[in-house]
Design a protein around this motif. Structure first.
Motif: not given
Length: 274
Positions: A182-191, A200-215
């Motif tokens: 969660p909050r890995d630097p790679y997904i912290q870009g604003r675009d 899929f933004h709602r699945d990844v970007f959450k105010t509380v309890g963000e998941p990790g992502t699979v690359l």
């Protein structure tokens, strides 16, 4: 006149710049951290972010680099935990030596260089948002490097460091699988739409309890969550589309690394499609 580039080139460039295309040697913790910074929020994320970028990462090595060598520290850091508390401490209060005195403008220029190297090409507004300041305040930072940037166009006007333009136009093809925390630097870009399809933004970007992502091979293809059950770790992976048998096998191998870093004896992985 701006230089035309593609979304795929932008993604491939950023993955290479952030050391997510191929892992660095295990002695390169400082180099991996210095690209764009790594935050340990939620707790444990920093270790997993480094694991995605560096080979054979060990919890003990990272702890030593933080608490003894103090080589991974930035300006404001987490002090050693006190029970359930994770207090902050200023860098100059923790280090045994004085922090180098850097002129404010030089420090701002260097931060912008690192941002553009990691998240370029980027427009001014995205930098200000990432920095946490108003757009007008970000302009003063941006102007410091106006002679070091080249304008590019990948469906939006943005800028990249001129010295990185060749790398942007001919990046290596992304390959491999990573479980980003969660909050890995790679997904912290604003675009966000550049690296993750909007649906899929709602699945990844959450105010509380963000998941990790699979690359997988340069694309964010799903999310993951994990929890300890006794001595074992249970990981649930939700893919945005069906994963190939090969990808599932590599995801399971990456999950074993996560389990070791979390002190688990074994890991059980469930993969479902959204």
């Amino acid at each position: 006149m701006s230089v035309k580039v593609t979304r795929d080139e932008v993604i491939a460039y950023r993955l290479e710049a952030q050391n997510l295309n191929r892992r660095l040697d295990k002695r390169s913790l400082v180099a991996a951290t210095g690209v764009c910074g790594v935050q340990n929020s939620p707790p444990g994320s920093a270790l997993l972010a480094l694991n995605a970028r560096v080979s054979d990462v060990a919890r003990e090595a990272v702890n030593t680099a933080i608490s003894e060598h103090k080589s991974l520290l930035q300006v404001i850091c987490f002090a050693p935990r006190d029970g359930k508390k994770a207090p902050f401490v200023l860098l100059d209060e923790w280090l045994d030596t004085d922090v180098p005195d850097v002129a404010p403008e030089d420090a701002r220029a260097e931060l912008l260089r690192r941002y553009l190297h990691a998240y370029g090409p980027s427009p001014r507004g995205d930098f200000a948002s990432w920095l946490g300041v108003r757009a007008r305040e970000g302009e003063a930072w941006w102007d410091l490097l106006e002679n070091e940037m080249t304008e590019v166009d990948y469906g939006r006007k943005a800028w990249v460091l001129t010295e990185d333009l060749d790398a942007l136009q001919s990046p290596p093809t992304p390959a491999g699988v990573r479980l980003l925390p969660p909050r890995d630097p790679y997904i912290q870009g604003r675009d966000r739409e550049t690296i993750i399809d909007k649906q899929f933004h709602r699945d990844v970007f959450k105010t509380v309890g963000e998941p990790g992502t699979v690359l997988v091979d340069g694309r964010i293809v799903g999310t993951w969550r994990a929890r300890k059950k006794g001595k074992n770790l249970h990981m649930s992976v939700t893919s945005f589309d069906r994963l190939s048998a090969r990808s599932k096998k590599v995801v399971e191998a990456e999950a074993e690394k996560v389990a070791i870093l979390r002190g688990a004896a074994a890991v059980e992985v469930d993969v479902d499609s959204a």
